[in-house]
Design a protein around this motif. Structure first.
Motif, PDB file in Angstrom:
ATOM      1  N   GLU A 130       0.663  -1.282   0.090  1.00  0.00           N
ATOM      2  CA  GLU A 130      -0.141  -0.125  -0.137  1.00  0.00           C
ATOM      3  C   GLU A 130       0.744   1.296   0.175  1.00  0.00           C
ATOM      4  N   VAL A 131       1.967   1.321   0.658  1.00  0.00           N
ATOM      5  CA  VAL A 131       2.735   2.257   0.850  1.00  0.00           C
ATOM      6  C   VAL A 131       3.696   2.433  -0.338  1.00  0.00           C
ATOM      7  N   TYR A 132       4.058   1.299  -0.990  1.00  0.00           N
ATOM      8  CA  TYR A 132       4.949   1.395  -2.274  1.00  0.00           C
ATOM      9  C   TYR A 132       3.885   2.026  -3.214  1.00  0.00           C
ATOM     10  N   GLU A 133       2.688   1.720  -3.545  1.00  0.00           N
ATOM     11  CA  GLU A 133       1.935   1.907  -4.449  1.00  0.00           C
ATOM     12  C   GLU A 133       1.803   3.409  -4.559  1.00  0.00           C
ATOM     13  N   ARG A 134       1.572   4.073  -3.386  1.00  0.00           N
ATOM     14  CA  ARG A 134       1.650   5.419  -3.540  1.00  0.00           C
ATOM     15  C   ARG A 134       2.908   6.325  -3.858  1.00  0.00           C
ATOM     16  N   LEU A 135       3.932   5.409  -3.749  1.00  0.00           N
ATOM     17  CA  LEU A 135       5.196   5.826  -4.006  1.00  0.00           C
ATOM     18  C   LEU A 135       5.925   5.638  -5.558  1.00  0.00           C
ATOM     19  N   MET A 136       4.896   4.962  -6.158  1.00  0.00           N
ATOM     20  CA  MET A 136       5.495   4.423  -7.499  1.00  0.00           C
ATOM     21  C   MET A 136       5.475   5.469  -8.468  1.00  0.00           C
ATOM     22  N   VAL A 137       4.701   6.838  -8.424  1.00  0.00           N
ATOM     23  CA  VAL A 137       4.580   7.885  -9.108  1.00  0.00           C
ATOM     24  C   VAL A 137       5.871   8.709  -9.061  1.00  0.00           C
ATOM     25  N   GLN A 195       4.327  17.011  -4.788  1.00  0.00           N
ATOM     26  CA  GLN A 195       3.280  17.011  -5.780  1.00  0.00           C
ATOM     27  C   GLN A 195       3.678  17.714  -6.929  1.00  0.00           C
ATOM     28  N   ASN A 196       4.595  18.758  -7.032  1.00  0.00           N
ATOM     29  CA  ASN A 196       5.153  18.898  -8.227  1.00  0.00           C
ATOM     30  C   ASN A 196       6.030  17.946  -8.629  1.00  0.00           C
ATOM     31  N   ILE A 197       6.629  17.457  -8.179  1.00  0.00           N
ATOM     32  CA  ILE A 197       7.513  16.517  -8.686  1.00  0.00           C
ATOM     33  C   ILE A 197       6.741  15.335  -9.342  1.00  0.00           C
ATOM     34  N   THR A 202       4.575  12.534 -14.055  1.00  0.00           N
ATOM     35  CA  THR A 202       3.387  12.046 -14.827  1.00  0.00           C
ATOM     36  C   THR A 202       3.241  12.493 -16.117  1.00  0.00           C
ATOM     37  N   SER A 203       3.514  13.744 -16.347  1.00  0.00           N
ATOM     38  CA  SER A 203       3.519  14.427 -17.492  1.00  0.00           C
ATOM     39  C   SER A 203       4.713  13.996 -18.456  1.00  0.00           C
ATOM     40  N   ALA A 204       5.764  13.617 -17.810  1.00  0.00           N
ATOM     41  CA  ALA A 204       6.911  13.181 -18.628  1.00  0.00           C
ATOM     42  C   ALA A 204       6.495  11.565 -19.217  1.00  0.00           C
ATOM     43  N   ALA A 205       5.663  10.901 -18.436  1.00  0.00           N
ATOM     44  CA  ALA A 205       5.716   9.487 -18.782  1.00  0.00           C
ATOM     45  C   ALA A 205       4.535   9.565 -19.900  1.00  0.00           C
TER      46      ALA A 205
END
Length: 211
Positions: A130-137, A195-197, A202-205
């Motif tokens: 659950e923690v890892y999923e939130r950090l995958m971004v 949030q900016n990072i 996300t935009s790059a992906a």
């Protein structure tokens, strides 16, 4: 004591022969636990917690000698020391600070969010995934390497910073001390930065996927 021998018995009230301290032994151990950090847990060290509460004034006084303040949460039963906050004098920095890498900081913020999202719960237990999923971004590079970096951060949360306590192989209890380790202004600034990072990643992906 006979001539030619050394009396190894400490005078009454002392822990060793040259001891100049005035605190009882368990209170000294509680003070040491506070200074060493990151915190003293009443649930995990009940004897030291009882000594801290009994000798709170004296322990607080000794911490003030070091420009440290004592923070106690009597509900969740933990205590820690932090630099005295005052505008009356220029307070030196008496404590060693831990350097956090990017993922350490991001994981701390995620754990804190999960903790605050469960008000009134006596224990907040989360799954590693659950923690890892939130950090995958924030992932850069291949997933295997990134997951290895996440595993390293998870281990530091448990062993160095002690903000989680493993209850099963892939589940851990979040320590309530996380509510206080980061103050509100610091959390707000870090959250905005991350949030900016994340938005940039996300935009790059998305751009890569459209090519």
């Amino acid at each position: 004591m006979t001539e030619g021998t050394v009396d190894l018995v400490a005078p009454e009230g002392r822990l060793w022969s040259e001891d100049l301290g005035t605190l009882a032994e368990q209170s000294r151990r509680a003070l040491l636990e506070i200074v060493r950090g990151p915190y003293l847990s009443g649930q995990r060290r009940p004897v030291l917690w009882a000594a801290l509460i009994a000798d709170e004034h004296a322990i607080r006084s000794r911490l003030h000698d070091l420009f440290l303040d004592l923070v106690i949460d009597r509900v969740d039963e933990f205590a820690f020391a932090r630099k005295v906050r005052t505008t009356e004098i220029d307070v030196p920095s008496p404590m060693r600070t831990e350097s956090l890498n990017f993922l350490d900081t991001a994981m701390l913020l995620v754990l804190r969010q999960l903790l605050l999202a469960s008000p009134g719960e006596s224990r907040v237990i989360v799954g590693q995934d659950e923690v890892y999923e939130r950090l995958m971004v924030y992932r850069t590079g291949d997933e295997k390497t990134f997951r290895g970096n996440l595993n390293g951060a998870w281990g530091r949360m448990a062993n160095r910073f002690r903000v989680i306590h493993v209850v099963e192989e892939d589940r851990a209890e979040i320590s309530p001390v996380l509510k206080f380790i980061l103050d509100h202004d610091r959390v707000r600034a870090l959250t905005e930065q991350f949030q900016n990072i994340a938005a940039g990643a996300t935009s790059a992906a998305t751009s890569e996927g459209e090519q």
